[in-house]
Design a protein around this motif. Structure first.
Motif, PDB file in Angstrom:
ATOM      1  N   UNK A  31      36.229  31.573  40.290  1.00 12.91           N
ATOM      2  CA  UNK A  31      37.063  31.218  41.633  1.00 12.91           C
ATOM      3  C   UNK A  31      37.374  32.587  42.510  1.00 12.91           C
ATOM      4  N   UNK A  32      36.603  33.542  42.214  1.00 15.06           N
ATOM      5  CA  UNK A  32      36.565  34.664  42.991  1.00 15.06           C
ATOM      6  C   UNK A  32      38.064  35.592  42.781  1.00 15.06           C
ATOM      7  N   UNK A  33      38.259  35.975  43.994  1.00 20.54           N
ATOM      8  CA  UNK A  33      39.635  37.119  44.035  1.00 20.54           C
ATOM      9  C   UNK A  33      40.771  36.086  43.523  1.00 20.54           C
ATOM     10  N   UNK A  34      40.785  34.802  43.871  1.00 25.09           N
ATOM     11  CA  UNK A  34      42.126  34.185  43.761  1.00 25.09           C
ATOM     12  C   UNK A  34      41.955  33.738  42.311  1.00 25.09           C
ATOM     13  N   UNK A  35      40.989  33.554  41.547  1.00 23.44           N
ATOM     14  CA  UNK A  35      40.784  33.534  40.081  1.00 23.44           C
ATOM     15  C   UNK A  35      41.205  34.890  39.322  1.00 23.44           C
ATOM     16  N   UNK A  36      40.866  35.852  39.924  1.00 22.59           N
ATOM     17  CA  UNK A  36      41.382  37.163  39.365  1.00 22.59           C
ATOM     18  C   UNK A  36      42.911  37.341  39.445  1.00 22.59           C
ATOM     19  N   UNK A  37      43.392  37.093  40.725  1.00 25.16           N
ATOM     20  CA  UNK A  37      44.959  37.340  40.703  1.00 25.16           C
ATOM     21  C   UNK A  37      45.478  36.490  39.852  1.00 25.16           C
ATOM     22  N   UNK A  38      45.229  35.064  40.095  1.00 23.61           N
ATOM     23  CA  UNK A  38      45.778  33.979  39.032  1.00 23.61           C
ATOM     24  C   UNK A  38      45.679  34.567  37.567  1.00 23.61           C
ATOM     25  N   UNK A  39      44.712  34.961  37.251  1.00 24.90           N
ATOM     26  CA  UNK A  39      44.618  35.460  35.725  1.00 24.90           C
ATOM     27  C   UNK A  39      45.282  36.538  35.386  1.00 24.90           C
ATOM     28  N   UNK A  40      45.823  37.635  36.381  1.00 21.91           N
ATOM     29  CA  UNK A  40      46.569  38.833  36.031  1.00 21.91           C
ATOM     30  C   UNK A  40      48.006  38.406  36.025  1.00 21.91           C
ATOM     31  N   UNK A  41      48.230  37.440  36.970  1.00 27.68           N
ATOM     32  CA  UNK A  41      49.605  37.072  36.949  1.00 27.68           C
ATOM     33  C   UNK A  41      49.726  35.935  35.671  1.00 27.68           C
ATOM     34  N   UNK A  42      48.836  35.170  35.267  1.00 28.19           N
ATOM     35  CA  UNK A  42      49.310  34.432  34.448  1.00 28.19           C
ATOM     36  C   UNK A  42      49.298  35.068  32.884  1.00 28.19           C
ATOM     37  N   UNK A  43      48.431  36.097  33.072  1.00 26.91           N
ATOM     38  CA  UNK A  43      48.725  37.103  31.640  1.00 26.91           C
ATOM     39  C   UNK A  43      49.819  37.994  31.518  1.00 26.91           C
ATOM     40  N   UNK A  44      50.376  37.991  32.880  1.00 28.22           N
ATOM     41  CA  UNK A  44      51.687  38.885  32.857  1.00 28.22           C
ATOM     42  C   UNK A  44      52.740  37.913  32.139  1.00 28.22           C
ATOM     43  N   UNK A  45      52.872  36.668  32.833  1.00 33.46           N
ATOM     44  CA  UNK A  45      53.693  35.754  32.244  1.00 33.46           C
ATOM     45  C   UNK A  45      53.632  35.570  30.751  1.00 33.46           C
ATOM     46  N   UNK A  46      52.306  35.282  30.410  1.00 37.72           N
ATOM     47  CA  UNK A  46      51.831  35.114  29.044  1.00 37.72           C
ATOM     48  C   UNK A  46      52.468  36.383  27.955  1.00 37.72           C
ATOM     49  N   UNK A  47      52.350  37.649  28.427  1.00 40.39           N
ATOM     50  CA  UNK A  47      52.755  38.811  27.685  1.00 40.39           C
ATOM     51  C   UNK A  47      54.189  38.712  27.753  1.00 40.39           C
ATOM     52  N   UNK A  48      54.781  38.178  28.682  1.00 39.13           N
ATOM     53  CA  UNK A  48      56.292  38.206  28.752  1.00 39.13           C
ATOM     54  C   UNK A  48      57.025  37.208  27.746  1.00 39.13           C
ATOM     55  N   UNK A  49      56.266  36.123  27.632  1.00 38.52           N
ATOM     56  CA  UNK A  49      56.891  34.774  26.875  1.00 38.52           C
ATOM     57  C   UNK A  49      56.179  34.467  25.646  1.00 38.52           C
TER      58      UNK A  49
END
Length: 137
Positions: A31-49
């Motif tokens: 998904x290009x840049x949107x996919x990379x941003x989505x992964x980074x933000x999702x991984x941030x949430x995953x790390x927190x929870x």
């Protein structure tokens, strides 16, 4: 996604969780840049929870080019740890202090940190505690 029903909890089987993570990461990597941003933000949430990051980081290394996976996982992991710390310090610290005011174990841990800050910090970081416990302390 197959699940194991264990009384009140529904837990995905390891194979189902692995397949789901790889499938999602494959979609994000295409998904290009949107996919990379989505992964980074999702991984941030995953790390927190959830806190257990190794399976996701490993799968990201398979889905994204290695340098991209390392960069995005670093952003997510550091971002999650930083947000946890900020939330714990500025939003929840007074509540936690009230709840732990007369807790004998917290007094002992606090005394250990005061007397041996570097040694206790190293033991704390390398302990098998979940990431959110180590990040928030």
């Amino acid at each position: 996604l197959s699940v194991t029903n264990n009384s009140n909890f529904i837990i995905p089987s390891p194979a189902a969780l692995k397949a789901t993570i790889i499938s999602i990461l494959d979609i994000l990597s295409q998904s290009g840049t949107i996919g990379k941003i989505t992964y980074a933000l999702s991984f941030t949430l995953w790390t927190m929870t959830i806190g257990i990051t190794t399976p996701v980081e490993t799968a990201a290394g398979m889905a994204f080019p290695l340098q991209t996976a390392i960069l995005l996982s670093s952003i997510g992991k550091i971002g999650g740890a930083l947000l946890q710390y900020v939330m714990a310090k500025y939003l929840f610290s007074s509540y936690a202090r009230r709840k732990m005011k007369d807790n004998e174990w917290m007094d002992k841990i606090g005394g250990s940190f005061r007397n041996h800050p570097y040694g206790v910090a190293l033991i704390w970081r390398f302990s098998p505690l979940p990431e959110f416990v180590k990040n928030v302390g």
